[in-house]
Design a protein around this motif. Structure first.
Motif, PDB file in Angstrom:
ATOM      1  N   ASN A 163       2.412   0.638  -4.440  1.00 52.75           N
ATOM      2  CA  ASN A 163       1.907  -0.181  -5.536  1.00 52.75           C
ATOM      3  C   ASN A 163       1.784   0.655  -6.811  1.00 52.75           C
ATOM      4  OD1 ASN A 163      -0.529  -1.092  -7.182  1.00 52.75           O
ATOM      5  ND2 ASN A 163      -0.090  -2.883  -5.917  1.00 52.75           N
TER       6      ASN A 163
ATOM      7  N   VAL B 160       0.711  -4.034  11.386  1.00 51.09           N
ATOM      8  CA  VAL B 160       0.727  -3.008  12.423  1.00 51.09           C
ATOM      9  C   VAL B 160      -0.302  -1.953  12.033  1.00 51.09           C
ATOM     10  CG1 VAL B 160       2.042  -1.229  13.602  1.00 51.09           C
ATOM     11  CG2 VAL B 160       3.130  -3.385  13.016  1.00 51.09           C
TER      12      VAL B 160
ATOM     13  N   CYS C 165      -0.135  -4.406  16.931  1.00 46.77           N
ATOM     14  CA  CYS C 165       0.504  -5.397  16.065  1.00 46.77           C
ATOM     15  C   CYS C 165      -0.149  -6.757  16.266  1.00 46.77           C
ATOM     16  CB  CYS C 165       2.005  -5.488  16.363  1.00 46.77           C
ATOM     17  SG  CYS C 165       2.841  -6.713  15.316  1.00 46.77           S
TER      18      CYS C 165
ATOM     19  N   HIS D 237       6.396 -12.297  -0.240  1.00 51.78           N
ATOM     20  CA  HIS D 237       5.612 -11.155   0.220  1.00 51.78           C
ATOM     21  C   HIS D 237       4.485 -10.816  -0.772  1.00 51.78           C
ATOM     22  CE1 HIS D 237       4.915  -7.556   2.577  1.00 51.78           C
ATOM     23  NE2 HIS D 237       5.070  -6.786   1.534  1.00 51.78           N
ATOM     24  N   PHE D 238       4.550 -11.373  -1.988  1.00 43.78           N
ATOM     25  CA  PHE D 238       3.507 -11.120  -2.991  1.00 43.78           C
ATOM     26  C   PHE D 238       2.317 -12.073  -2.835  1.00 43.78           C
ATOM     27  CE2 PHE D 238       7.443  -9.696  -4.978  1.00 43.78           C
ATOM     28  CZ  PHE D 238       7.080  -8.479  -5.520  1.00 43.78           C
TER      29      PHE D 238
ATOM     30  N   ALA E 213      -3.845  -2.212  -4.023  1.00 47.41           N
ATOM     31  CA  ALA E 213      -2.868  -2.891  -3.167  1.00 47.41           C
ATOM     32  C   ALA E 213      -3.293  -4.325  -2.854  1.00 47.41           C
ATOM     33  CB  ALA E 213      -2.652  -2.099  -1.882  1.00 47.41           C
TER      34      ALA E 213
ATOM     35  N   TYR F 162      -6.098   1.813  -1.996  1.00 50.43           N
ATOM     36  CA  TYR F 162      -6.283   0.632  -1.146  1.00 50.43           C
ATOM     37  C   TYR F 162      -6.623  -0.595  -1.984  1.00 50.43           C
ATOM     38  CZ  TYR F 162      -6.222   3.445   3.131  1.00 50.43           C
ATOM     39  OH  TYR F 162      -5.836   4.251   4.170  1.00 50.43           O
TER      40      TYR F 162
ATOM     41  N   SER G 177       9.951 -11.446   9.452  1.00 43.22           N
ATOM     42  CA  SER G 177       9.763 -11.220   8.009  1.00 43.22           C
ATOM     43  C   SER G 177      10.895 -10.368   7.462  1.00 43.22           C
ATOM     44  CB  SER G 177       8.433 -10.501   7.764  1.00 43.22           C
ATOM     45  OG  SER G 177       8.490  -9.185   8.276  1.00 43.22           O
TER      46      SER G 177
ATOM     47  N   TYR H  17      -2.115   1.176   7.999  1.00 45.48           N
ATOM     48  CA  TYR H  17      -1.742  -0.223   8.186  1.00 45.48           C
ATOM     49  C   TYR H  17      -0.458  -0.529   7.437  1.00 45.48           C
ATOM     50  CZ  TYR H  17      -3.150  -1.842   3.492  1.00 45.48           C
ATOM     51  OH  TYR H  17      -3.223  -2.056   2.139  1.00 45.48           O
ATOM     52  N   THR H  18       0.349  -1.379   8.016  1.00 41.79           N
ATOM     53  CA  THR H  18       1.567  -1.861   7.371  1.00 41.79           C
ATOM     54  C   THR H  18       1.582  -3.377   7.500  1.00 41.79           C
ATOM     55  OG1 THR H  18       2.686   0.143   8.100  1.00 41.79           O
ATOM     56  CG2 THR H  18       4.075  -1.651   7.290  1.00 41.79           C
ATOM     57  N   ILE H  19       1.607  -4.032   6.373  1.00 39.02           N
ATOM     58  CA  ILE H  19       1.576  -5.494   6.365  1.00 39.02           C
ATOM     59  C   ILE H  19       2.991  -6.020   6.165  1.00 39.02           C
ATOM     60  CG2 ILE H  19       0.905  -7.418   4.872  1.00 39.02           C
ATOM     61  CD1 ILE H  19      -1.862  -6.137   4.756  1.00 39.02           C
ATOM     62  N   PHE H  20       3.315  -7.061   6.926  1.00 42.68           N
ATOM     63  CA  PHE H  20       4.642  -7.670   6.762  1.00 42.68           C
ATOM     64  C   PHE H  20       4.488  -9.175   6.646  1.00 42.68           C
ATOM     65  CE2 PHE H  20       3.829  -7.031  11.308  1.00 42.68           C
ATOM     66  CZ  PHE H  20       4.013  -8.300  11.824  1.00 42.68           C
ATOM     67  N   GLY H  21       5.529  -9.808   6.165  1.00 44.13           N
ATOM     68  CA  GLY H  21       5.532 -11.258   6.141  1.00 44.13           C
ATOM     69  C   GLY H  21       5.704 -11.848   4.764  1.00 44.13           C
ATOM     70  N   GLU H  22       6.055 -13.124   4.761  1.00 47.08           N
ATOM     71  CA  GLU H  22       6.189 -13.876   3.529  1.00 47.08           C
ATOM     72  C   GLU H  22       5.418 -15.185   3.683  1.00 47.08           C
ATOM     73  OE1 GLU H  22       9.195 -12.446   4.840  1.00 47.08           O
ATOM     74  OE2 GLU H  22       9.062 -10.794   3.398  1.00 47.08           O
TER      75      GLU H  22
ATOM     76  N   ALA I 118       6.073 -15.915  10.008  1.00 48.66           N
ATOM     77  CA  ALA I 118       4.769 -15.327  10.341  1.00 48.66           C
ATOM     78  C   ALA I 118       4.449 -14.196   9.377  1.00 48.66           C
ATOM     79  CB  ALA I 118       4.788 -14.792  11.779  1.00 48.66           C
TER      80      ALA I 118
ATOM     81  N   PHE J 163       0.827  -1.195   0.000  1.00 47.29           N
ATOM     82  CA  PHE J 163       0.000   0.000   0.000  1.00 47.29           C
ATOM     83  C   PHE J 163       0.866   1.252   0.000  1.00 47.29           C
ATOM     84  CE2 PHE J 163      -2.066   3.387   2.457  1.00 47.29           C
ATOM     85  CZ  PHE J 163      -3.149   3.615   1.631  1.00 47.29           C
TER      86      PHE J 163
ATOM     87  N   GLU K  34      -1.689   1.664  12.990  1.00 47.43           N
ATOM     88  CA  GLU K  34      -1.403   2.868  13.772  1.00 47.43           C
ATOM     89  C   GLU K  34      -2.649   3.744  13.845  1.00 47.43           C
ATOM     90  OE1 GLU K  34       2.671   4.601  12.702  1.00 47.43           O
ATOM     91  OE2 GLU K  34       2.230   3.186  11.086  1.00 47.43           O
TER      92      GLU K  34
END
Lengths: 347, 347, 347, 347
Positions: free
Chosen positions: A221, B17, B73, B117-118, B232, B229, D60, B3-8, B13, A218, B19
């Motif tokens: 992109n 997060v 988180c 991550h995709f 994304a 949004y 991650s 929002y911030t998305i993390f991970g693979e 995991a 986000f 905020e």
């Protein structure tokens, strides 16, 4: 490079501040003027009769003909306002326009004359900004071009190759197939005679962007970045990349673009993805289509509500209006695309 | 609320997060779990066979069951990875996937296993974030709902009224017309049998937003905010508001929404604008449609290039894949819409 | 409310675009002019001899005397440039100035005349923006005031109570203690006679901010927000809140502010914290001090390097310069503080 | 590279998400651990008795030991909480703490235990983020170092040259002059015995930044960028660059830095500017000093107000507290500086 557009249709001036322009660019004022000219209404019946010189005055950010790198402010004076046309619309929101939404948003204080800050006139400074962006992109071999893909159901020929777009910017009516263009014009003029207007669509290409720009996330992109610039153009209601809405009719085996070599370059044999995978450029041309709603200003009587009395009533919009804005919007969409491309390039 | 998305997909995991969550919200974990459940693959042949519990652990931002207002988180552990399936894909970019674009973008360092991550798996934390957003919106009377509008050319019935969406979230297959749903399922299963996949579209509504949110300007334009949004979300290739692409076929007299009174409220008799005029909400439901490309992972042989040798070659994608992601994407699109609505609301 | 300042000292104009101004504000042009007047050099020897009318022209965002809520652009034309004074400085960076840093940053393309975009003249549009911010704050009972706290070691009396600042803005020389002010003036004039300049400090108060604004986190931290506005004022080299640098000499028992009741309000008996705890306003006046370096433009010979030849050489700066900018900077610091306060207020 | 810190002192975990980390960095976990070790309280009486392993788990953004370029989340579990110590503080805001400001900001929902999200414990993930930033900077030859410049009036020797800082990070007590360090320790221990605490200051250097980073404008101003990171560190109340507050005592001829050649490089003979002119790096080391207030947690009785009853009362803070946080804050200030430097570098 960030842009901020200011101004109202009937205020003293409209303009733009461009921040983070690369320093040392020899600003090509002829090119800027020609881009503004592409957006300016012709003297025919296809567009509004409002005539403005649209000559930009640069107040800052240029020294000895070159950009300084500090904020560049360009101002275009308004001169051909007929504000009287709008006085009786003060409390009558026009259907399809932002009058009501703007009234609520700005507590009734927005300048309603000629649409104020919502006016299509505000796309002139956007074209200015886009011309600067295009000049920067051109220096790194990036081409931005577009054509009318349809007006009121009349379609231009499909784009096979980017090179078909090279001559379009020089045309009075920016289509690939001039015969289709004549049909489109007829549809516009017919709508005009019937005190109505028509919508259409524009296909745009940004060719030459390297692979690897953007991110899936986000805010970064690539398609999201482009769409934010594109929806900021008045009248744009849909944005579709590559095969776009046709993806819903496809199988994966049809929609996937086979990966191949072209000399040393890795390419795809088709470009259904429109240049983006996972929000990142893949090195193929960025291709997208935007849909523009018909000009909401029409002379036919329409239903509305008088905001001062709360009564339902009718409205007939007189004054000078475009029976179609699609042909004039072509350089505007290119401008938005050029600015989006600069953002992705980190310019 | 950011929002911030993390991970693979195959990392330890995934998570998010959030905020600027409003303080004092009694987090409805049952609702969050049910939203995650809507996204989770069923145990049928319509979806991937990968089975994950998707139980979120909240690491911060919640105290005594209520949001603290400081960053929240939430983490979802991965457990059912089959990374071996991907080893031989290390240097073989899959057509339609972001493998090649990502390889260039991240200098060959991105985690290729399961798309990294995709991966569509990353939409689980997005649904978590969206569930929080929905709960906040619900408390101010705002409803977010969606349905599959088409899969591979099979259309759901058209939406006449927002209330038709109220029961859809509870359905296994989120359509208005279950008969159409059965046809869609058949199309999915047929594609699956043929080692292929199908695309489709989703229509989504945000009902209850007050008039006056957003602005015409870049960065604040309501449609631009939503589109950022929406794009994304993996696989989204087109976004259209209200009448959308059909505007190109319309005249102004058809496309304009007549303004009228409904009790004391000013409304429009139709909603071709999809709730936005000039980038500002007009008080009508925000309505938009997104197009999703067919899942690029298909078992049929496809052309690609081996990045380690530079040779053209073929690829057959084994492993567990969704023959269609449209039905699972419905709560994801709702989540993206809910987060966009929060941004416009200033939440 | 965001501000973007554009212009160069010897270009056609300087100005500011203010975005997200609340709609419906009856702009108090008299107040704006008086604020600009406070910043304008006097006709005495304490300031530069450059005389500009500093009359702002509003190009957009105001309609029938009220703000529209859309971007407000105000422009101030330059008229009293003596660009010839600067020609020989083209390749001679002035010590203490941004000439060298700017030369590198902007590839030698920045407008060097009169400091270009780095000029203190650019604080005029900042004062314009600040005057709008102050007017908005005033309507919610918030007061912004400042005084010179020291010049070249001569200290003004310490501020005991915010009310001491009420009359200061009307003074020619903004100090609490006019006797101290006379000493400061003498220090300035002595420096001027010796072809030198002096530095100093300004203490500023924002009174009336409610408790609970800001957050501890990066980007939202109240002191961080203020400092970003303050360091954007040319010559500011230090920012200290409340007891500031004296905290390093304190014990907790001295530095902590006892919490008490004042009627129904919860207050602190002292205000060493300067109105912020954990980056959040605590309801006490925000108090901070900024240090301003001496004007770098001095007539004394100084060492430099000729950028065209690479040779070390000497420079003597002729032309019209301020022997001290602290007194003229008081309304500028107030302007920056008012804009920061608006950001924290969510205006 | 953006960082977002989450967590509460007595919640399950604290952590950080780092976005836009360059891909392909072989993360030096030993260095990260050693940086976290510098921040961790020693087992002596100079710091709190709370003992945490502070072992980060990376969820991650790292694959096969290298950063992927996608968001990196690192989590540190809390283990040694004594939440019981805080129960009676629930409605008693501690003077000098953010308890009251936070109570208002978060509607009484913030986690008050151990300061919650305001806790100095949250600087552990900041140090993690800073260690990543430092590693990146180091690879381009940029050094970040700091020392305690004063505690409760005891000054370290002045810094003449950056190289003096090279060994400081390895010291238990990070000063240049160990004899001064012993005096500082004595001051801390004396305060501790008297149930009090002490403040101090830290001087930090970022050496090796090229000239030309930053801009004079709001949001890009180099000193403004640094200050925003620095004020986000708990307890920082003042930030001063170069000569800092001493500029107020200077004349231009003293404060200006003579420009000279050093081989082929253009340098300044002094560095009063602290590496910034006009908000842009000038190629000299960035030097700044921050002032940290004394730890507000002291055992001495203090005045406060019970938020549940509205009555004035007294509070004695028991539990485990740092009598001084300046020595532990040295790596935290370096971390903030490293992140700011990355922002200026466009990393």
């Amino acid at each position: 490079m960030k842009y901020t557009i200011f101004g109202e249709s009937h205020g003293p001036a409209i303009g733009v501040v461009l921040e983070d322009v690369p320093a040392g660019l020899v600003l090509d004022m002829e090119f800027i003027r020609s881009e503004l000219g592409r957006r300016r209404p012709g003297k025919d019946a296809l567009s509004t009769q409002r005539q403005e010189a649209d000559e930009p005055e640069i107040l800052s950010g240029v020294f000895e003909g070159k950009t300084t790198g500090t904020p560049l402010c360009a101002v275009i004076r308004n001169s051909d306002q007929h504000s009287g046309d709008y006085e009786r619309l003060r409390t009558l929101p026009r259907p399809g326009h932002a009058d009501f939404a703007g009234f609520v948003r700005y507590d009734g204080c927005n300048d309603y004359r000629g649409g104020g800050h919502f006016s299509g006139r505000l796309t002139a400074p956007l074209v200015f900004a886009g011309a600067v962006a295009k000049q920067i992109l051109k220096e790194t071999g990036i081409f931005v071009g577009a054509h009318i893909s349809s007006i009121y159901g009349v379609n231009d020929t499909a784009l096979d190759d980017v090179s078909q777009l090279y001559g379009v910017a020089a045309k009075d009516f920016p289509v690939l197939d001039d015969a289709a263009g004549e049909e489109m014009k007829a549809a516009i003029l017919e709508a005009r005679e019937q005190e109505d207007s028509v919508g259409g669509s524009i296909e745009c290409v940004v060719d030459g962007l390297p692979a690897g720009l953007g991110a899936p996330d986000f805010g970064q992109n690539g398609e999201g970045v482009f769409s934010q610039y594109l929806f900021a153009v008045p009248a744009v209601k849909a944005v579709a990349f590559g095969a776009g809405v046709a993806f819903s009719l496809m199988r994966g085996s049809e929609g996937n673009d086979p990966i191949a070599k072209e000399g040393e370059r890795i390419v795809t044999k088709t470009n259904h993805a429109g240049g983006f995978n996972g929000g990142i450029t893949n090195g193929m041309p960025v291709v997208f289509e935007v849909t523009l709603r018909p000009t909401p200003s029409i002379a036919l009587p329409q239903e509305t509500v008088d905001l001062s009395t709360g009564e339902e009533t009718e409205i007939e919009i007189t004054g000078r209006h475009d029976p179609c804005i699609v042909h004039r919007a072509v350089p505007v969409i290119e401008a938005a695309a050029a600015l989006a491309a600069c953002e992705l390039m980190g310019i």
